[in-house]
Design an enzyme around this catalytic site. Structure first.
Site, PDB file in Angstrom:
ATOM      1  N   CYS A 127     -11.118   1.632  -3.348  1.00  0.00           N
ATOM      2  CA  CYS A 127     -11.358   0.301  -2.791  1.00  0.00           C
ATOM      3  C   CYS A 127     -11.570   0.347  -1.266  1.00  0.00           C
ATOM      4  CB  CYS A 127     -10.226  -0.639  -3.198  1.00  0.00           C
ATOM      5  SG  CYS A 127     -10.626  -2.378  -2.976  1.00  0.00           S
ATOM      6  N   HIS A 128     -10.615  -0.149  -0.462  1.00  0.00           N
ATOM      7  CA  HIS A 128     -10.725  -0.030   0.998  1.00  0.00           C
ATOM      8  C   HIS A 128     -10.097   1.265   1.505  1.00  0.00           C
ATOM      9  CE1 HIS A 128     -11.442  -4.452   0.745  1.00  0.00           C
ATOM     10  NE2 HIS A 128     -12.217  -4.227   1.772  1.00  0.00           N
ATOM     11  N   GLU A 158     -17.149  -7.699  -0.660  1.00  0.00           N
ATOM     12  CA  GLU A 158     -16.539  -8.204   0.574  1.00  0.00           C
ATOM     13  C   GLU A 158     -17.020  -9.621   0.879  1.00  0.00           C
ATOM     14  OE1 GLU A 158     -13.716  -7.860   2.279  1.00  0.00           O
ATOM     15  OE2 GLU A 158     -14.211  -5.774   2.724  1.00  0.00           O
TER      16      GLU A 158
END
Length: 220
Positions: A127-128, A158
């Site tokens: 993910c991030h 996002e």
């Protein structure tokens, strides 16, 4: 001997004055439980050590108990200055928007990632979490992700969160600028890329699959 996995999580707790962030709990919990089930020794570290902020949006009213049960492992994390790549077989970076702020420029994290990668150990992020990869370079100066297939939270995802304008950069775009080939599935669908020992997942839905891929490589 049991395998050792280093999980590195964010300490960053704010996007704006009004908007709290931190670690996305399921991305930590699902991976932690997967590694724990294998009998791996897991060390949880963070840029500053200590307690970890959990993104309030990541804990739903019906959050599975087995995810909530991993929260105590986030109460007193090891500062990453105190860990060395030599002691571990794999590194795993869970996401949460906090990582976009305290992972990219962390020199110790960059050194760890380079050491794992150049030692042919498993480097994984979801993910991030791949925000940790954007500042990492190899000994020859090339970005670690250059010429590699990766997956990460997409610009489209996002935009759907509405947080794109508050991010220091867009993760998918930045990875592409660094020379990575970013592969994605549909928004919020499970998608994992495996390029040699580099394992990356697109979003929270991809955590379990990414962790299982780490297990597969470590158990070979």
């Amino acid at each position: 001997m049991s395998k050792k996995v280093l999980m590195i999580v964010t300490n960053h707790d704010k996007i704006t004055e009004e908007q709290s962030t931190g670690l996305w709990l399921s991305e930590f919990g699902e991976a932690y439980n997967e590694f724990n089930k294998q009998g791996y020794e897991v060390t949880v570290a963070s840029p500053n050590g200590g307690g970890i902020p959990i993104d309030p949006n990541s804990v739903s009213d019906d959050e599975p108990q087995e995810i909530l049960n991993t929260k105590p492992h986030l109460e007193n994390t090891t500062p990453i200055v105190d860990v060395e790549a030599d002691d571990y077989d794999a590194i795993f970076l869970p996401g949460g928007h906090g990582t976009m702020f305290d992972f990219p420029d962390n020199e110790k994290l960059q050194k760890l990632l380079r050491a794992f990668y150049e030692d042919d150990k498993v480097v994984s992020a979801v993910c991030h979490g791949p925000a940790g990869l954007v500042g990492a370079t190899l000994s020859n100066g090339d970005p670690l992700v250059k010429g590699r297939r990766v997956s990460a939270f997409t610009d489209a995802e996002e935009a759907e969160t509405g947080l794109d304008e508050h991010m220091p950069f867009l993760l998918e775009s930045r990875l592409t600028e660094l020379g990575a080939t970013v592969q994605s599935g549909a928004n919020w669908s499970e998608h994992v890329e495996v390029d040699g020992r580099l394992i990356t997942g697109q979003n929270p839905q991809s955590t379990e699959a990414a962790a299982k891929e780490v297990v597969k490589q470590l158990n070979q």
